[in-house]
Design a protein around this motif. Structure first.
Motif, PDB file in Angstrom:
ATOM      1  N   GLN A  10       0.815  -1.214   0.000  1.00 39.93           N
ATOM      2  CA  GLN A  10       0.000   0.000   0.000  1.00 39.93           C
ATOM      3  C   GLN A  10       0.852   1.268   0.000  1.00 39.93           C
ATOM      4  O   GLN A  10       0.564   2.224  -0.716  1.00 39.93           O
ATOM      5  CB  GLN A  10      -0.919  -0.006   1.229  1.00 39.93           C
ATOM      6  CG  GLN A  10      -1.838   1.193   1.369  1.00 39.93           C
ATOM      7  CD  GLN A  10      -3.072   1.090   0.491  1.00 39.93           C
ATOM      8  OE1 GLN A  10      -3.233   0.130  -0.248  1.00 39.93           O
ATOM      9  NE2 GLN A  10      -3.942   2.082   0.566  1.00 39.93           N
ATOM     10  N   ARG A  11       1.893   1.277   0.812  1.00 43.01           N
ATOM     11  CA  ARG A  11       2.675   2.501   0.991  1.00 43.01           C
ATOM     12  C   ARG A  11       3.732   2.717  -0.080  1.00 43.01           C
ATOM     13  O   ARG A  11       4.467   3.694  -0.037  1.00 43.01           O
ATOM     14  CB  ARG A  11       3.320   2.504   2.376  1.00 43.01           C
ATOM     15  CG  ARG A  11       2.294   2.505   3.509  1.00 43.01           C
ATOM     16  CD  ARG A  11       2.984   2.433   4.849  1.00 43.01           C
ATOM     17  NE  ARG A  11       2.060   2.023   5.907  1.00 43.01           N
ATOM     18  CZ  ARG A  11       2.430   1.671   7.127  1.00 43.01           C
ATOM     19  NH1 ARG A  11       3.727   1.702   7.448  1.00 43.01           N
ATOM     20  NH2 ARG A  11       1.539   1.293   8.027  1.00 43.01           N
ATOM     21  N   ASN A  12       3.822   1.796  -1.024  1.00 41.59           N
ATOM     22  CA  ASN A  12       4.796   1.963  -2.101  1.00 41.59           C
ATOM     23  C   ASN A  12       4.135   2.010  -3.479  1.00 41.59           C
ATOM     24  O   ASN A  12       4.760   1.691  -4.486  1.00 41.59           O
ATOM     25  CB  ASN A  12       5.852   0.854  -2.031  1.00 41.59           C
ATOM     26  CG  ASN A  12       6.875   1.103  -0.938  1.00 41.59           C
ATOM     27  OD1 ASN A  12       7.802   1.877  -1.113  1.00 41.59           O
ATOM     28  ND2 ASN A  12       6.676   0.468   0.205  1.00 41.59           N
ATOM     29  N   ILE A  13       2.872   2.417  -3.500  1.00 41.40           N
ATOM     30  CA  ILE A  13       2.216   2.738  -4.759  1.00 41.40           C
ATOM     31  C   ILE A  13       2.554   4.199  -5.076  1.00 41.40           C
ATOM     32  O   ILE A  13       2.467   5.059  -4.197  1.00 41.40           O
ATOM     33  CB  ILE A  13       0.689   2.545  -4.644  1.00 41.40           C
ATOM     34  CG1 ILE A  13       0.364   1.089  -4.323  1.00 41.40           C
ATOM     35  CG2 ILE A  13      -0.003   2.980  -5.933  1.00 41.40           C
ATOM     36  CD1 ILE A  13      -1.090   0.854  -4.014  1.00 41.40           C
ATOM     37  N   PRO A  14       2.968   4.505  -6.283  1.00 42.78           N
ATOM     38  CA  PRO A  14       3.376   5.884  -6.592  1.00 42.78           C
ATOM     39  C   PRO A  14       2.262   6.902  -6.357  1.00 42.78           C
ATOM     40  O   PRO A  14       1.094   6.637  -6.621  1.00 42.78           O
ATOM     41  CB  PRO A  14       3.735   5.807  -8.084  1.00 42.78           C
ATOM     42  CG  PRO A  14       4.019   4.383  -8.346  1.00 42.78           C
ATOM     43  CD  PRO A  14       3.124   3.608  -7.439  1.00 42.78           C
ATOM     44  N   THR A  15       2.646   8.059  -5.840  1.00 46.26           N
ATOM     45  CA  THR A  15       1.737   9.193  -5.672  1.00 46.26           C
ATOM     46  C   THR A  15       2.484  10.444  -6.142  1.00 46.26           C
ATOM     47  O   THR A  15       3.679  10.396  -6.448  1.00 46.26           O
ATOM     48  CB  THR A  15       1.327   9.370  -4.200  1.00 46.26           C
ATOM     49  OG1 THR A  15       2.494   9.691  -3.424  1.00 46.26           O
ATOM     50  CG2 THR A  15       0.682   8.102  -3.640  1.00 46.26           C
ATOM     51  N   LYS A  16       1.770  11.559  -6.163  1.00 47.84           N
ATOM     52  CA  LYS A  16       2.421  12.814  -6.552  1.00 47.84           C
ATOM     53  C   LYS A  16       3.535  13.175  -5.578  1.00 47.84           C
ATOM     54  O   LYS A  16       4.574  13.712  -5.964  1.00 47.84           O
ATOM     55  CB  LYS A  16       1.391  13.937  -6.621  1.00 47.84           C
ATOM     56  CG  LYS A  16       0.414  13.807  -7.774  1.00 47.84           C
ATOM     57  CD  LYS A  16      -0.562  14.975  -7.799  1.00 47.84           C
ATOM     58  CE  LYS A  16      -1.528  14.838  -8.981  1.00 47.84           C
ATOM     59  NZ  LYS A  16      -2.505  15.963  -9.018  1.00 47.84           N
ATOM     60  N   LYS A  17       3.326  12.881  -4.291  1.00 49.75           N
ATOM     61  CA  LYS A  17       4.342  13.179  -3.287  1.00 49.75           C
ATOM     62  C   LYS A  17       5.465  12.137  -3.286  1.00 49.75           C
ATOM     63  O   LYS A  17       6.562  12.408  -2.802  1.00 49.75           O
ATOM     64  CB  LYS A  17       3.702  13.250  -1.897  1.00 49.75           C
ATOM     65  CG  LYS A  17       2.737  14.411  -1.709  1.00 49.75           C
ATOM     66  CD  LYS A  17       2.203  14.433  -0.284  1.00 49.75           C
ATOM     67  CE  LYS A  17       1.265  15.615  -0.067  1.00 49.75           C
ATOM     68  NZ  LYS A  17       0.725  15.652   1.313  1.00 49.75           N
ATOM     69  N   ARG A  18       5.172  10.956  -3.784  1.00 48.36           N
ATOM     70  CA  ARG A  18       6.157   9.867  -3.778  1.00 48.36           C
ATOM     71  C   ARG A  18       6.168   9.211  -5.164  1.00 48.36           C
ATOM     72  O   ARG A  18       5.668   8.099  -5.355  1.00 48.36           O
ATOM     73  CB  ARG A  18       5.799   8.851  -2.692  1.00 48.36           C
ATOM     74  CG  ARG A  18       6.839   7.762  -2.452  1.00 48.36           C
ATOM     75  CD  ARG A  18       6.376   6.770  -1.393  1.00 48.36           C
ATOM     76  NE  ARG A  18       5.107   6.161  -1.747  1.00 48.36           N
ATOM     77  CZ  ARG A  18       4.006   6.217  -1.004  1.00 48.36           C
ATOM     78  NH1 ARG A  18       4.004   6.853   0.130  1.00 48.36           N
ATOM     79  NH2 ARG A  18       2.870   5.641  -1.391  1.00 48.36           N
ATOM     80  N   PRO A  19       6.726   9.892  -6.159  1.00 52.93           N
ATOM     81  CA  PRO A  19       6.673   9.365  -7.530  1.00 52.93           C
ATOM     82  C   PRO A  19       7.553   8.133  -7.758  1.00 52.93           C
ATOM     83  O   PRO A  19       7.286   7.339  -8.648  1.00 52.93           O
ATOM     84  CB  PRO A  19       7.154  10.541  -8.380  1.00 52.93           C
ATOM     85  CG  PRO A  19       8.000  11.362  -7.459  1.00 52.93           C
ATOM     86  CD  PRO A  19       7.391  11.223  -6.095  1.00 52.93           C
ATOM     87  N   LYS A  20       8.627   7.982  -6.953  1.00 46.62           N
ATOM     88  CA  LYS A  20       9.537   6.850  -7.116  1.00 46.62           C
ATOM     89  C   LYS A  20       9.706   6.117  -5.787  1.00 46.62           C
ATOM     90  O   LYS A  20      10.625   6.409  -5.016  1.00 46.62           O
ATOM     91  CB  LYS A  20      10.896   7.320  -7.640  1.00 46.62           C
ATOM     92  CG  LYS A  20      10.850   7.857  -9.057  1.00 46.62           C
ATOM     93  CD  LYS A  20      12.251   8.214  -9.536  1.00 46.62           C
ATOM     94  CE  LYS A  20      12.219   8.715 -10.978  1.00 46.62           C
ATOM     95  NZ  LYS A  20      13.580   9.063 -11.470  1.00 46.62           N
ATOM     96  N   PRO A  21       8.817   5.185  -5.481  1.00 53.24           N
ATOM     97  CA  PRO A  21       8.909   4.450  -4.213  1.00 53.24           C
ATOM     98  C   PRO A  21      10.223   3.676  -4.101  1.00 53.24           C
ATOM     99  O   PRO A  21      10.838   3.310  -5.108  1.00 53.24           O
ATOM    100  CB  PRO A  21       7.711   3.495  -4.271  1.00 53.24           C
ATOM    101  CG  PRO A  21       6.804   4.073  -5.300  1.00 53.24           C
ATOM    102  CD  PRO A  21       7.676   4.758  -6.292  1.00 53.24           C
TER     103      PRO A  21
END
Length: 357
Positions: free
Chosen positions: A242-253
């Motif tokens: 869950q916490r390593n799906i890319p988001t705008k704040k975390r584009p490269k997990p």
């Protein structure tokens, strides 16, 4: 560019120490292990025992084989990674028991004094054997060792032969001697303990190795307390995904999920990439479906039953230097490390996993 100076010749002390170290390995389990080192250094082995001993003696005294070579080889043989791991939180009750004085007393009471802080590098027993119990630098270590021979193909030794009207093909394999290690380590600074088993999961040897470690641990620390605080891998697998799906704040997990199976009740849903080097969420359509689980309340309805994760290298100090593949099994709280690693890489991954509890 100035020419590189040749290495200094070995000192009389280094030659003496190396003769002693090589003799110790040979005395413990014969010459089959040290032959692998000579072969790797391209030092002739010979066709009989006399040749081998003469070549070994010559390589030591002429500086072809150095003490650093043997020490590095022994460390490499010891092996980390490519193993199964069971991870534990060290509760305050366990940590209170993890004291060198208290543990040394327990070791004496268990009649294991001869193993206390004993070096294990020269031990190659035929059967799994407890060879060392040590408590140094706030880490309790228990080590079991055994000889684990295998076979490697040698294609240039293959040949065909005709007998009458029939042709036969003979394929050559060379016996390679390796050492298998089972260990338990409890790291007070990390608040974590881990049981490492090199045995394959199939058959009874794996479970026998786990049972033996727990038998000895029960002599030293409260085993039930340790088992009560085993890390729940189903929760770790679910949260790690869950916490390593890319988001705008975390584009490269820092972790790519190659496969994740989420179960609820009698059903499950699985997300997986067809390539072992790819994250399933690199496909936008699949990522969109996975992001439908948004809140922690929604996530808590699932268990992570099986996950394959690619831990990525980073530039920060202490980061991994290469991608490493890790598989998590929620059903039996087991971690599978698929690559050969060093101790630092292994504990980096384990401490990262613990943060996802």
């Amino acid at each position: 560019m100035p020419p590189t100076e040749p290495p200094s010749p070995p000192s009389p002390k280094e030659i003496k120490d190396l003769h002693r170290l090589a003799a110790g390995i040979i005395r413990t389990q014969g010459n089959r292990f040290i032959k692998e080192l000579l072969r790797a250094k391209k030092i002739p082995i010979g066709s009989n025992k006399a040749d081998f001993e003469r070549n070994l003696k010559s390589a030591i005294e002429q500086g072809q084989l150095r003490l650093a070579d043997v020490e590095a080889w022994l460390e490499k043989v010891e092996g980390w990674g490519d193993q199964h791991v069971y991870l534990y939180n060290l509760s305050p009750q366990i940590q209170a028991k993890l004291d060198p004085v208290a543990i040394s007393k327990k070791v004496r009471e268990a009649a294991l004094t001869e193993l206390w802080n004993k070096p294990t590098l020269l031990e190659f027993p035929e059967a799994p054997t407890l060879t060392s119990i040590a408590f140094k630098d706030s880490v309790l270590r228990l080590v079991w060792q055994e000889s684990s021979p295998g076979w490697t193909p040698v294609p240039n030794k293959n040949y065909t032969q005709q007998e009458g009207l029939d042709f036969y093909e003979y394929r050559a394999f060379r016996k390679v001697e390796r050492r298998a290690v089972t260990r338990f380590e409890a790291h007070l600074p990390l608040g974590l303990g881990a049981l490492f088993v090199a045995k394959p999961i199939q058959g009874g040897e794996h479970q026998a190795a786990v049972a033996e470690v727990k038998r000895v641990l029960d002599l030293l620390i409260p085993l039930k307390e340790l088992e009560t605080n085993q890390v729940d891998i189903s929760v770790v697998s679910r949260n790690l995904d869950q916490r390593n799906i890319p988001t705008k704040k975390r584009p490269k997990p820092s972790v790519r999920t190659q496969k994740s199976r989420l179960a609820a009740g009698g059903s499950y849903v699985e997300f997986a990439a067809s390539s072992k080097d790819k994250a399933y969420w690199q496909e936008p359509a699949i990522q969109g479906v996975r992001k439908s689980v948004r809140t922690q309340q929604q996530l808590n309805a699932f268990q992570g039953m099986d996950g394959v994760f690619l831990f990525q290298p980073g530039s920060a100090k202490g980061s991994l230097s290469r991608p490493l593949r890790v598989q998590l099994y929620g059903r039996n709280d087991r971690i599978r490390l698929w690559a050969q690693m060093d101790a630092g890489e292994v504990w980096k991954i384990l401490t990262d996993l613990a943060t996802y509890q």
